[in-house]
Enzyme design. Sequence first.
Site, short mmCIF file in Angstrom:
data_model
loop_
_atom_site.label_atom_id
_atom_site.label_comp_id
_atom_site.label_asym_id
_atom_site.label_seq_id
_atom_site.Cartn_x
_atom_site.Cartn_y
_atom_site.Cartn_z
N GLY A 75 18.53 -1.84 -7.82
CA GLY A 75 19.22 -0.85 -8.40
C GLY A 75 18.43 0.04 -9.70
O GLY A 75 18.56 0.98 -9.92
N CYS A 84 27.84 -5.02 -2.65
CA CYS A 84 27.12 -4.19 -3.72
C CYS A 84 26.82 -3.42 -3.79
O CYS A 84 27.29 -1.94 -2.82
CB CYS A 84 25.23 -4.72 -3.16
SG CYS A 84 24.25 -4.35 -3.58
N ASN A 85 26.67 -2.62 -5.27
CA ASN A 85 28.09 -1.56 -5.80
C ASN A 85 26.63 -0.64 -4.74
O ASN A 85 27.16 1.03 -4.87
CB ASN A 85 28.18 -1.01 -7.10
CG ASN A 85 29.21 -2.10 -7.65
OD1 ASN A 85 30.69 -1.19 -6.64
ND2 ASN A 85 29.46 -3.18 -7.56
N CYS A 108 28.64 -3.11 -10.46
CA CYS A 108 28.04 -3.43 -10.07
C CYS A 108 28.32 -5.36 -9.95
O CYS A 108 28.93 -5.84 -10.84
CB CYS A 108 26.77 -4.04 -11.03
SG CYS A 108 25.69 -5.51 -10.42
N1 DGL Z 1 25.13 -6.53 -7.81
C1 DGL Z 1 24.35 -5.58 -7.04
C2 DGL Z 1 25.28 -4.16 -7.29
O1 DGL Z 1 27.16 -4.53 -6.95
C3 DGL Z 1 23.37 -4.50 -6.97
C4 DGL Z 1 21.93 -5.06 -8.74
C5 DGL Z 1 20.75 -4.68 -8.31
O2 DGL Z 1 20.13 -5.34 -7.50
O3 DGL Z 1 20.44 -3.88 -8.86
O4 DGL Z 1 24.99 -2.87 -7.20
#
Ligand code: DGL
Length: 287
Positions: free
Chosen positions: A45, A75-76, A189
């Site tokens: 992110g 993963c968003n 997230c």
């Molecule tokens: N879990 C991830 C998301 O949904 C990203 C977390 C990351 O790597 O910053 O955005």
Amino acid sequence: MSNQCSPIGVLDSGIGGFSVVKRVQSLLPWEDLIYFGDGAHIPYGNHRAETIVAMARYMFQFMEDRGVKALLVACNTISCLSDRCVDLLSCPAFDAVQAGANAVARLEVNKVGVISTVFTHNAQVYPQKILALSPRKLVVLSCGCPDLARLVEHSLGDPAGMSQVDQDLRRELDQMVRADRVDCCVLGCTHYPLVADRIHRLYPGLPLIDPAEEMARALESYLEREHRSNPQKTPGTLTIYTTGDVAEYALRAQQVGLKRVERVEFYPPMELDAISCAAAPCGSPPL
Ligand code: DGL
């Protein structure tokens, strides 16, 4: 070429996608799952778009090579850019941001909060997708958290780490919940649903929206509609690959309550030196 018995792929920068696996295992227990978590490169992110796309394409190719019959982009951050990766796939992809926006569209709310990584926040894909689906006037507030995913990734089950998570949640959410008084909060997230109990404790009564539920349901409809459900009568397995620490992933899978973990394997990370991979300073425009 995939068939009914092929596995379903789930990918994320880290363990966040475990929150999606959990939903899928409970809704579609007979499906086999392959998980990829890019533990060597989390957090995504705070990176630039080009770097995220390169890292995501590496994981998409991994899934395509294993012949998955559907891919959950759990993963968003990657979901904001998945249109730049789907050319690698011969199966459909389901993305987290679209799922979150679809979930909001069914609610009777006026003011929606979205918490996410800095990249997802800056990309503004959530507000765009939510507003595009809403016939009514809706206010969408968004907040980017530079450190929360990393803290969750490494702190589950550790009381000191969890109190840091609480502090971070308060720093990021107080304004949106207490001052701006949002009606609900989208966990934008996939790491955040793993600490939903902490958020409930800090903000009792605040409805939380976890896009994973919608993703699992969208996958179920697709499999039924296309006659692609796995016909096996025995419960499906979960194989986890990570570019990070295998022992940590095995522990996290257990802590999250994932079932039938067949094995956890190391997979070599993508070499980032080849591309410009400097992390963008937090809060700066990612594009
Ligand atoms: N879990 C991830 C998301 O949904 C990203 C977390 C990351 O790597 O910053 O955005």
